[in-house]
Design a protein around this motif. Structure first.
Motif, PDB file in Angstrom:
ATOM      1  N   ASP A  84     101.784 -19.217 -26.660  1.00  0.00           N
ATOM      2  CA  ASP A  84     102.711 -18.728 -25.643  1.00  0.00           C
ATOM      3  C   ASP A  84     102.032 -18.310 -24.353  1.00  0.00           C
ATOM      4  O   ASP A  84     102.688 -18.092 -23.340  1.00  0.00           O
ATOM      5  N   TYR A  85     100.699 -18.190 -24.352  1.00  0.00           N
ATOM      6  CA  TYR A  85     100.038 -17.749 -23.119  1.00  0.00           C
ATOM      7  C   TYR A  85      98.655 -18.382 -22.946  1.00  0.00           C
ATOM      8  O   TYR A  85      97.801 -17.852 -22.240  1.00  0.00           O
ATOM      9  N   ASP A  86      98.394 -19.521 -23.547  1.00  0.00           N
ATOM     10  CA  ASP A  86      97.118 -20.220 -23.426  1.00  0.00           C
ATOM     11  C   ASP A  86      95.980 -19.379 -23.989  1.00  0.00           C
ATOM     12  O   ASP A  86      95.059 -18.964 -23.286  1.00  0.00           O
ATOM     13  N   GLY A  87      96.053 -19.113 -25.281  1.00  0.00           N
ATOM     14  CA  GLY A  87      95.052 -18.281 -25.927  1.00  0.00           C
ATOM     15  C   GLY A  87      93.665 -18.875 -25.932  1.00  0.00           C
ATOM     16  O   GLY A  87      92.683 -18.157 -26.086  1.00  0.00           O
ATOM     17  N   GLN A  88      93.543 -20.205 -25.765  1.00  0.00           N
ATOM     18  CA  GLN A  88      92.216 -20.831 -25.769  1.00  0.00           C
ATOM     19  C   GLN A  88      91.396 -20.470 -24.527  1.00  0.00           C
ATOM     20  O   GLN A  88      90.180 -20.575 -24.532  1.00  0.00           O
ATOM     21  N   PHE A  89      92.086 -20.046 -23.479  1.00  0.00           N
ATOM     22  CA  PHE A  89      91.366 -19.721 -22.241  1.00  0.00           C
ATOM     23  C   PHE A  89      90.525 -18.466 -22.454  1.00  0.00           C
ATOM     24  O   PHE A  89      91.019 -17.428 -22.883  1.00  0.00           O
ATOM     25  N   ASN A  90      89.227 -18.562 -22.144  1.00  0.00           N
ATOM     26  CA  ASN A  90      88.300 -17.451 -22.338  1.00  0.00           C
ATOM     27  C   ASN A  90      88.260 -16.612 -21.064  1.00  0.00           C
ATOM     28  O   ASN A  90      87.529 -16.908 -20.118  1.00  0.00           O
ATOM     29  N   VAL A  91      89.050 -15.544 -21.032  1.00  0.00           N
ATOM     30  CA  VAL A  91      89.110 -14.693 -19.847  1.00  0.00           C
ATOM     31  C   VAL A  91      87.751 -14.049 -19.574  1.00  0.00           C
ATOM     32  O   VAL A  91      87.353 -13.897 -18.420  1.00  0.00           O
ATOM     33  N   ALA A  92      87.015 -13.692 -20.619  1.00  0.00           N
ATOM     34  CA  ALA A  92      85.743 -12.990 -20.443  1.00  0.00           C
ATOM     35  C   ALA A  92      84.733 -13.806 -19.653  1.00  0.00           C
ATOM     36  O   ALA A  92      83.977 -13.264 -18.843  1.00  0.00           O
ATOM     37  N   VAL A  93      84.725 -15.112 -19.870  1.00  0.00           N
ATOM     38  CA  VAL A  93      83.722 -15.971 -19.237  1.00  0.00           C
ATOM     39  C   VAL A  93      84.288 -16.720 -18.039  1.00  0.00           C
ATOM     40  O   VAL A  93      83.642 -16.830 -16.995  1.00  0.00           O
TER      41      VAL A  93
END
Length: 925
Positions: free
Chosen positions: A406-415
């Protein structure tokens, strides 16, 4: 054509040159340049005499051509000799079959498996007849457009190999589909020139043995497509949960783009370009464009596929994986060290820095805390935990759920997430303020202030998070309570470029002081106006925690091959010093001081650790799109971000109470209780604990309220206090006493706080900073304004001259004869000179303060006085003093009286007695 035209003359010159082209007759006795092979029969000595006579530019060209001819012949001969030598032990071309390979394992720091790059790989063999035309066309278009034309190798490959070896130090050549198949299915992972030759020879043999469709089928079944899918059949199942024959044009284009770099182009990898576009989308666009250019699809079909691209739905990957965001981060590091195919099937064991039990706690904490605040439109969170001394990443949570759709969980916000840090960036500015000579006690005015804006007509007017102005505050309180206006003022003092340079040196790579950044960023950068990564923030602030050195983030500790041989091992380095130990200590001391936060935070906020050495800084953007908490001890640093992947605003978030702070608090508590205690900050020997005035930050004085502070002694201002002071006023007038009044002792004292600031951006003499201070004073209650408005006018006459002979003292005896004379003199007008008189004679003339001198006298008694003369001719006279020298008493003794002689008495004759009369009686009342 005219015979005189330049073109005609040029053609004739060229013709004559060609006709005259012949090699000079240079001989070695038996060797001639006109017969280049005669060198085989050379005997004797070489003579240059003829060569010197016939040398000209044409000769130079002839020789150059000859050298090039020999070089080309030699290259071709060497190339075919090498091919012949390599061909003697080529593998059997029939070996293009699937091999079992070796598993590359990624494990945590304790050896627990995180991800097996090969062990659970999926293979679903397909026949070429099952493969859609779109997939075959897309593969050929993006990987090898001349696949159906060449015989296995590109004729230019040898030259590309030499060029890339010389220019880039790597053996990179244009590989055909056949060569890629050989590299994947037949040859070992050896990375050398020999393997390249074998690859080319085997490709030629395979092209002779198999048809193009057979080769393409083998390629589609053998190459890795990422996510442990080996071959296109498995890839169709993993990414789309489909059979390969059911793939659409767009799905075919997506899969065709993966083999070049699966970990980067995989939709599960979360990689984006500089503009935030997922790399798999960028690669797919490239595949569709090549298909159109090669005539496989029309422009209309390309447009339709591109329109569908943002809405593609991928299947949830079924591969077992722990800490997926961290694993893909590590995999990306591996591919920077080795070729992707080596990573996929190299048989490595990769020991990482991750602490898996703590990683699981961090992941669970993020999910639980985000669930509590989803009603405030907070849907995601990210965490990075690092060891400050080494840079080793202990935990990395890229999102609350890697598999969420539902919110693009694969995207690594930390990096990969570029986000505005809000006030969490302020410590960099305060670091530079300390370096500039300020102390944590330095007073700065938190008052409404206008700063230069993008346009002259639109000044920049920041506001505090609470909407209030707090008047005179210390740097300690301003940073601890995260006040905005003092931070912007300090940045104005230290400079934007210096701040960007310091931030970049510490590890904020996106804040590099490039010309573009210096133009783009203004004073708002200290409030979070420049985008940063969470990983970079944690890396940068590790330098505070470890005493001032920058560390690089470390994810891989060790790599061993399948035989246990160590291929790589991380060794801890000292790191670059980016601040002094004293500077890092002072920042840590401020940010671990709960009392410094009380302006903006409650005493019992999530940030309070009861005096333990736990430093922490929060940050929230004005539009509430990002909320941060970054805190550290000597043994661990925890950085937390919460917000939304789509960059929408949160409806409610309060730093220190909700959002990132509860996540940070839980993880920090766990670390302190489980082997990473909050040890005290080591105190540098140059740091001193002092008592300072609670308002001004000067040394404590006059009984004013005071507090404890830590400073570098050299930066502590000396008295008198220019901010919080007692002013001397003339009695009854409320104006400043004159020097004469002060010297006479005719004055009263009153407490004032003097707020004066110089605007570094001042134009036309207008001090906007002082205007803001005056505006704030005017907004205070009437009975409070007076203490901020010290008088500026003097009282009394300016014609008075005060003079006092302070020494020698009046009525005093001195054993010595040379005495120090000291005069006090004051006037509101300039004093020209002071004269000293002794016993009426001028003894000394003094032109400047201090009015002090030594005068030699003889033993005796003296009377002295002084006169002060003003430049306008007026004068004043001091008191007179009387003193003695050489133990002579200052006062003369009184004169002794002269004795009077006593006369000799003369004999007195005897007198005849007179008769006594009878008394008269007294009458009664």
């Amino acid at each position: 054509m005219s015979r005189r035209s330049p073109l005609f003359m040029m053609k004739r010159s060229m013709k004559n040159a060609m006709q005259s082209f012949r090699l000079p007759r240079v001989r070695f006795r038996g060797f001639s340049l006109s017969n280049p092979f005669s060198f085989l029969f050379f005997r004797g000595k070489f003579s240059f005499s003829h060569l010197r006579k016939s040398w000209n530019w044409i000769t130079f060209l002839r020789l150059t051509a000859l050298v090039f001819l020999f070089g080309t012949i030699a290259t071709v001969v060497i190339f075919f000799i090498a091919l012949a030598w390599v061909a003697k032990d080529l593998p059997d071309p029939n070996a293009i079959v699937r091999r079992s390979g070796f598993s590359t394992k990624i494990v945590d720091r304790n050896g627990t498996l995180l991800y097996d790059l090969y062990d659970e790989s999926r293979r679903t063999p397909v026949k070429i007849e099952q493969v859609p035309d779109y997939l075959k066309q897309a593969t050929v278009a993006i990987e090898d457009k001349d696949f159906y034309k060449h015989t296995g190798i590109d004729p230019l490959t040898p030259f590309r190999m030499v060029w890339t070896l010389v220019t880039r130090g790597k053996l990179i050549g244009g590989s055909t589909l056949t060569q890629q198949l050989v590299k994947t299915a037949v040859l070992t992972n050896e990375y050398s020139l020999t393997r390249k030759f074998k690859q080319m020879l085997l490709s030629i043999q395979i092209e002779r043995k198999f048809t193009k469709d057979q080769i393409l089928q083998m390629y589609l079944n053998e190459v890795p497509y990422g996510s442990n899918s080996m071959g296109v059949g498995a890839a169709a199942e993993v990414y789309f949960n489909k059979r390969v024959e059911d793939l659409t044009l767009l799905e075919s284009a997506i899969l065709a783009g993966l083999p070049q770099r699966p970990s980067a182009y995989s939709p599960y990898g979360g990689k984006v370009d500089e503009e935030g576009t997922p790399l798999w989308q960028m690669r797919t666009r490239g595949v569709l464009r090549r298909m159109k250019e090669d005539g496989y699809i029309s422009e209309e079909l390309e447009s339709q596929a591109l329109a569908e691209l943002p809405n593609v739905q991928f299947n949830k990957t079924g591969v077992a994986i722990r800490a997926p965001h961290f694993v893909f981060y590590v995999k990306d590091q591996l591919e920077q060290m080795y070729e992707p195919e080596i990573v996929e099937r190299g048989g490595f064991t990769v020991t990482t820095s991750l602490d898996l039990p703590f990683q699981d706690i961090a992941q669970q904490t993020v999910a639980e805390e985000i669930a509590k605040v989803e009603k405030y439109n907070i849907t995601n969170g990210s965490v990075v935990v690092m060891e400050p001394s080494s840079g080793e990443i202990l935990a990395m949570v890229g999102s609350k759920d890697y598999f969420a759709k539902d919110y693009d969980g694969q995207f690594n916000v930390a990096v990969n997430g570029l986000r505005q840090p809000g006030s969490s960036i302020k410590p960099v500015t305060y670091l530079l303020a300390l370096r500039k000579g300020m102390t944590p006690a330095t007073m700065i005015a938190d008052t409404p202030t206008k700063f230069p804006g993008a346009r002259v007509s639109e000044p920049y007017e920041p506001r505090n998070y609470d909407g209030q102005f707090h008047g005179p505050v210390s740097l300690r309180s301003a940073l601890g309570s995260s006040l905005n206006i003092p931070a912007v003022k300090l940045l104005g003092m230290v400079g934007v470029e210096n701040m960007l340079k310091q931030a970049y040196d510490m590890g904020f790579v996106t804040l590099e002081p490039t010309s573009e950044n210096k133009t783009r960023f203004g004073l708002s950068v200290t409030l979070g106006g420049g985008e940063v990564h969470l990983l970079d923030s944690v890396t940068a602030y590790s330098s505070f925690a470890n005493g001032g050195t920058r560390v690089e983030p470390v994810s891989i500790l060790k790599i061993t091959d399948r035989d246990g041989k160590t291929l790589y091992e991380h060794r801890k380095s000292q790191g670059k010093r980016v601040m002094t130990e004293e500077e890092s200590y002072l920042i840590n001391h401020i940010l671990s001081d709960n009392s410094a936060r009380l302006i903006s935070f409650t005493a019992n906020s999530q940030l309070n650790y009861g005096g333990k050495a736990v430093a922490v800084k929060t940050g929230t953007t004005n539009n509430r799109k990002d909320n941060w908490t970054i805190g550290w001890t000597r043994n661990a640093i925890v950085g937390v971000w919460v917000g939304n992947n789509d960059n929408t605003s949160m409806t409610n978030v309060a730093s220190g109470i909700t959002g990132a702070s509860p996540i940070w608090k839980k993880l920090t508590d766990y670390l302190i209780k489980n082997g990473r205690p909050a040890d005290d900050w080591p105190v540098p020997s140059t740091i001193q604990a002092v008592k300072v005035d609670a308002v001004s930050g000067y040394p404590a004085h006059d009984g004013f309220p005071e507090r404890d502070e830590v400073v570098l002694p050299a930066t502590l201002p000396s008295l008198p206090d220019l901010i919080h002071t007692k002013l001397k006023l003339c009695r009854g007038e409320g104006k400043l006493a004159t020097e004469v009044d002060i010297q006479k002792g005719e004055y009263d004292e009153k407490e004032y706080t003097v707020m004066r600031e110089l605007d570094p951006f001042m134009k036309d003499g207008i001090n906007l900073w002082q205007q803001g201070i005056d505006e704030w004073i005017g907004s205070q209650p009437a009975d409070q304004q007076e203490k901020y408005r010290p008088p500026t006018e003097l009282c009394g006459s300016k014609d008075d001259v005060y003079v006092r002979l302070k020494y020698p003292e009046d009525h005093h005896d001195y054993p010595e004869t040379s005495l120090v004379f000291e005069v006090e003199a004051a006037s509101e007008n300039a004093i020209d000179r002071v004269e000293i008189f002794v016993n009426g004679s001028l003894k000394e003339t003094l032109k400047s303060k201090p009015y002090k001198t030594t005068i030699a006298l003889s033993k005796g008694r003296y009377t002295a006085y002084a006169k002060a003369f003003l430049t306008d001719g007026k004068e004043g006279k001091s008191n007179e003093t009387k003193f003695g020298t050489g133990n002579e008493h200052w006062e003369e003794p009184p004169p002794s009286p002269t004795p009077t002689p006593t006369p000799t008495p003369s004999p007195t004759p005897t007198q005849t007695p007179t008769p006594t009369p009878t008394p008269t009686p007294t009458s009664s009342p």
